[in-house]
Design a protein around this motif. Sequence first.
Motif, PDB file in Angstrom:
ATOM      1  N   HIS A   1       3.288   3.151  12.170  1.00  0.00           N
ATOM      2  CA  HIS A   1       2.557   3.801  13.258  1.00  0.00           C
ATOM      3  C   HIS A   1       3.374   4.865  13.971  1.00  0.00           C
ATOM      4  O   HIS A   1       2.841   5.917  14.361  1.00  0.00           O
ATOM      5  N   LYS A   2       4.648   4.607  14.184  1.00  0.00           N
ATOM      6  CA  LYS A   2       5.417   5.576  14.966  1.00  0.00           C
ATOM      7  C   LYS A   2       5.546   6.912  14.224  1.00  0.00           C
ATOM      8  O   LYS A   2       5.738   7.955  14.842  1.00  0.00           O
ATOM      9  N   ARG A   3       5.427   6.866  12.890  1.00  0.00           N
ATOM     10  CA  ARG A   3       5.440   8.104  12.112  1.00  0.00           C
ATOM     11  C   ARG A   3       4.063   8.775  12.070  1.00  0.00           C
ATOM     12  O   ARG A   3       3.930   9.883  11.578  1.00  0.00           O
ATOM     13  N   GLU A   4       3.039   8.088  12.549  1.00  0.00           N
ATOM     14  CA  GLU A   4       1.640   8.508  12.355  1.00  0.00           C
ATOM     15  C   GLU A   4       1.439   8.882  10.866  1.00  0.00           C
ATOM     16  O   GLU A   4       1.016   9.969  10.495  1.00  0.00           O
ATOM     17  N   THR A   5       1.793   7.907  10.040  1.00  0.00           N
ATOM     18  CA  THR A   5       1.832   8.104   8.598  1.00  0.00           C
ATOM     19  C   THR A   5       0.452   8.370   8.016  1.00  0.00           C
ATOM     20  O   THR A   5      -0.528   7.716   8.378  1.00  0.00           O
ATOM     21  N   THR A   6       0.387   9.320   7.100  1.00  0.00           N
ATOM     22  CA  THR A   6      -0.780   9.476   6.245  1.00  0.00           C
ATOM     23  C   THR A   6      -0.454   8.830   4.912  1.00  0.00           C
ATOM     24  O   THR A   6       0.509   9.218   4.240  1.00  0.00           O
TER      25      THR A   6
ATOM     26  N   THR B   1       7.384   5.085  -9.401  1.00  0.00           N
ATOM     27  CA  THR B   1       8.353   4.153  -9.975  1.00  0.00           C
ATOM     28  C   THR B   1       7.728   3.051 -10.818  1.00  0.00           C
ATOM     29  O   THR B   1       8.362   2.514 -11.717  1.00  0.00           O
ATOM     30  N   GLY B   2       6.507   2.652 -10.477  1.00  0.00           N
ATOM     31  CA  GLY B   2       5.943   1.461 -11.106  1.00  0.00           C
ATOM     32  C   GLY B   2       6.576   0.184 -10.590  1.00  0.00           C
ATOM     33  O   GLY B   2       6.458  -0.876 -11.207  1.00  0.00           O
ATOM     34  N   SER B   3       7.224   0.240  -9.443  1.00  0.00           N
ATOM     35  CA  SER B   3       7.909  -0.916  -8.845  1.00  0.00           C
ATOM     36  C   SER B   3       7.346  -1.185  -7.467  1.00  0.00           C
ATOM     37  O   SER B   3       7.415  -0.314  -6.581  1.00  0.00           O
ATOM     38  N   ILE B   4       6.803  -2.384  -7.242  1.00  0.00           N
ATOM     39  CA  ILE B   4       6.253  -2.706  -5.925  1.00  0.00           C
ATOM     40  C   ILE B   4       7.366  -2.734  -4.875  1.00  0.00           C
ATOM     41  O   ILE B   4       7.133  -2.371  -3.709  1.00  0.00           O
ATOM     42  N   HIS B   5       8.580  -3.113  -5.258  1.00  0.00           N
ATOM     43  CA  HIS B   5       9.701  -3.102  -4.310  1.00  0.00           C
ATOM     44  C   HIS B   5       9.970  -1.681  -3.830  1.00  0.00           C
ATOM     45  O   HIS B   5      10.135  -1.436  -2.623  1.00  0.00           O
ATOM     46  N   ALA B   6      10.016  -0.729  -4.771  1.00  0.00           N
ATOM     47  CA  ALA B   6      10.265   0.663  -4.394  1.00  0.00           C
ATOM     48  C   ALA B   6       9.120   1.217  -3.562  1.00  0.00           C
ATOM     49  O   ALA B   6       9.338   1.976  -2.611  1.00  0.00           O
ATOM     50  N   MET B   7       7.895   0.844  -3.906  1.00  0.00           N
ATOM     51  CA  MET B   7       6.734   1.330  -3.151  1.00  0.00           C
ATOM     52  C   MET B   7       6.778   0.841  -1.710  1.00  0.00           C
ATOM     53  O   MET B   7       6.474   1.584  -0.774  1.00  0.00           O
ATOM     54  N   ASN B   8       7.163  -0.408  -1.514  1.00  0.00           N
ATOM     55  CA  ASN B   8       7.264  -0.943  -0.155  1.00  0.00           C
ATOM     56  C   ASN B   8       8.408  -0.308   0.627  1.00  0.00           C
ATOM     57  O   ASN B   8       8.334  -0.167   1.851  1.00  0.00           O
ATOM     58  N   ALA B   9       9.463   0.092  -0.068  1.00  0.00           N
ATOM     59  CA  ALA B   9      10.631   0.659   0.612  1.00  0.00           C
ATOM     60  C   ALA B   9      10.488   2.141   0.912  1.00  0.00           C
ATOM     61  O   ALA B   9      11.219   2.686   1.740  1.00  0.00           O
ATOM     62  N   GLY B  10       9.547   2.823   0.236  1.00  0.00           N
ATOM     63  CA  GLY B  10       9.458   4.275   0.335  1.00  0.00           C
ATOM     64  C   GLY B  10       9.145   4.804   1.716  1.00  0.00           C
ATOM     65  O   GLY B  10       9.533   5.934   2.057  1.00  0.00           O
ATOM     66  N   LEU B  11       8.468   4.013   2.531  1.00  0.00           N
ATOM     67  CA  LEU B  11       8.122   4.475   3.877  1.00  0.00           C
ATOM     68  C   LEU B  11       9.364   4.838   4.678  1.00  0.00           C
ATOM     69  O   LEU B  11       9.336   5.756   5.505  1.00  0.00           O
TER      70      LEU B  11
ATOM     71  N   GLY C   1       0.652  -6.499  -7.157  1.00  0.00           N
ATOM     72  CA  GLY C   1       1.459  -6.831  -5.990  1.00  0.00           C
ATOM     73  C   GLY C   1       0.832  -6.284  -4.731  1.00  0.00           C
ATOM     74  O   GLY C   1      -0.143  -5.525  -4.774  1.00  0.00           O
ATOM     75  N   ASP C   2       1.377  -6.668  -3.611  1.00  0.00           N
ATOM     76  CA  ASP C   2       0.851  -6.278  -2.305  1.00  0.00           C
ATOM     77  C   ASP C   2       1.788  -5.284  -1.634  1.00  0.00           C
ATOM     78  O   ASP C   2       3.003  -5.504  -1.558  1.00  0.00           O
ATOM     79  N   LEU C   3       1.192  -4.213  -1.107  1.00  0.00           N
ATOM     80  CA  LEU C   3       1.950  -3.277  -0.291  1.00  0.00           C
ATOM     81  C   LEU C   3       2.221  -3.918   1.061  1.00  0.00           C
ATOM     82  O   LEU C   3       1.339  -4.546   1.656  1.00  0.00           O
ATOM     83  N   SER C   4       3.432  -3.726   1.565  1.00  0.00           N
ATOM     84  CA  SER C   4       3.807  -4.337   2.834  1.00  0.00           C
ATOM     85  C   SER C   4       4.729  -3.405   3.589  1.00  0.00           C
ATOM     86  O   SER C   4       5.855  -3.157   3.165  1.00  0.00           O
ATOM     87  N   PHE C   5       4.215  -2.861   4.719  1.00  0.00           N
ATOM     88  CA  PHE C   5       5.010  -1.979   5.558  1.00  0.00           C
ATOM     89  C   PHE C   5       5.124  -2.603   6.943  1.00  0.00           C
ATOM     90  O   PHE C   5       4.163  -3.200   7.445  1.00  0.00           O
ATOM     91  N   PRO C   6       6.277  -2.440   7.607  1.00  0.00           N
ATOM     92  CA  PRO C   6       6.350  -2.849   9.018  1.00  0.00           C
ATOM     93  C   PRO C   6       5.454  -1.931   9.850  1.00  0.00           C
ATOM     94  O   PRO C   6       5.637  -0.710   9.850  1.00  0.00           O
ATOM     95  N   ASP C   7       4.492  -2.499  10.532  1.00  0.00           N
ATOM     96  CA  ASP C   7       3.515  -1.687  11.253  1.00  0.00           C
ATOM     97  C   ASP C   7       4.135  -0.758  12.286  1.00  0.00           C
ATOM     98  O   ASP C   7       3.712   0.405  12.403  1.00  0.00           O
ATOM     99  N   PRO C   8       5.160  -1.193  13.049  1.00  0.00           N
ATOM    100  CA  PRO C   8       5.751  -0.247  14.003  1.00  0.00           C
ATOM    101  C   PRO C   8       6.298   1.013  13.324  1.00  0.00           C
ATOM    102  O   PRO C   8       6.146   2.123  13.851  1.00  0.00           O
ATOM    103  N   GLU C   9       6.934   0.839  12.149  1.00  0.00           N
ATOM    104  CA  GLU C   9       7.456   2.005  11.423  1.00  0.00           C
ATOM    105  C   GLU C   9       6.313   2.881  10.912  1.00  0.00           C
ATOM    106  O   GLU C   9       6.381   4.116  10.964  1.00  0.00           O
TER     107      GLU C   9
ATOM    108  N   HIS D   1       8.627  11.627  10.521  1.00  0.00           N
ATOM    109  CA  HIS D   1       7.500  11.454  11.444  1.00  0.00           C
ATOM    110  C   HIS D   1       6.460  12.536  11.165  1.00  0.00           C
ATOM    111  O   HIS D   1       6.794  13.708  10.966  1.00  0.00           O
ATOM    112  N   GLY D   2       5.214  12.126  11.138  1.00  0.00           N
ATOM    113  CA  GLY D   2       4.129  13.059  10.826  1.00  0.00           C
ATOM    114  C   GLY D   2       3.944  13.302   9.342  1.00  0.00           C
ATOM    115  O   GLY D   2       3.179  14.186   8.946  1.00  0.00           O
ATOM    116  N   GLY D   3       4.629  12.501   8.510  1.00  0.00           N
ATOM    117  CA  GLY D   3       4.636  12.755   7.077  1.00  0.00           C
ATOM    118  C   GLY D   3       3.548  12.039   6.305  1.00  0.00           C
ATOM    119  O   GLY D   3       2.752  11.261   6.845  1.00  0.00           O
ATOM    120  N   THR D   4       3.532  12.304   4.989  1.00  0.00           N
ATOM    121  CA  THR D   4       2.522  11.776   4.082  1.00  0.00           C
ATOM    122  C   THR D   4       3.201  11.025   2.946  1.00  0.00           C
ATOM    123  O   THR D   4       4.134  11.537   2.317  1.00  0.00           O
TER     124      THR D   4
END
Length: 328
Positions: A263-268, A226-236, A253-261, A241-244
């Motif tokens: 981790h619980k996906r065991e995100t790659t 997208t070229g949008s930091i908002h979209a990049m942060n929301a994509g998670l 800009g800074d990437l920002s994900f809620p850590d519980p979300e 679960h188990g996805g990439t």
Amino acid sequence: MMKALVCVEPGRFERTDRPRPQPQPGHIRVRIGHVGICGTDYHIYGGQQPFLSYPRVMGHELSGRALDASADGRIAVGDLVVINPYLTCGQCHACTIGKPNCCENIGVLGVHRDGGMCEEVLVPDQNAYTAEGLDERAAAMVEFLAIGAHGVSRARLRPGSSVLVVGAGPIGLAAAIFAGIDGAGVTLRDSSASRLELAAGVLPQARLELVGEETAQAYDTVFDATGSIHAMNAGLGWLAHGGTYVLLSVVKGDLSFPDPEFHKRETTLLASRNALKADFEHVMDCIRRGVVPVEGLATHETGFDEAVTKLPLWAADRGTLIKAIIRV
């Protein structure tokens, strides 16, 4: 002398004359035939590309004919070649482990140094790949397709897996095309109905979704283009679960994900930058096999002199095109 198109300063794009490149050991001269216009070129014209000095000859999506033979015999005079525009040092850690696409000292033609919106360029032998079986216009689209193909290669998709590509610009389309080639079921999402309408012509098998009208589904792999930091942060939030999660976009800009979300996906989480020689070769092989809709991707074309007026118009209305090509 040779003709060239120069972005003199933001908003000022001119036709001029420059000296032709002279032969150098370990390099070949290429007579440019076609140049694809990239989003980066529009950003340079608009003054939105950081760390760039003007004036600049833009253009890094390049094909043409070799004016010299390569030292290793791969390329003969007159061969059609695709140019890899990433000039690397060959000595840094990334280069020594086989990842020159993220070389610590990388220089990109048309960005960090003058590129291919001109009649001839000089490149290292190793940066020219034979494009036998392709036409010059299709060859000029290999580089941007290789960026999408590289991201898909990084993701190691399983046949039958579900893929979401967010962003229906050229790079997002490239990722969607090669995810489909790898056997994934593809959903392409964008906030622009006109972009999705263009995408429908080249991705008839994909599911198309307008932002705000999404179906509730989690995906094995999500690509952000997208070229949008908002979209990049929301994509998670769209990842199963188990996805990439693969980030094709590069933005400030800074990437920002809620850590519980996360981790619980065991995100790659994967970043994808530029492309490797293997990606260029994969793209060319797929074009030869007829599985890449190159004719549908090349929506606009112009001659060299006309590009002085066409590029500014396209920069102001990019939603109406996929890929514009300059005939040199």
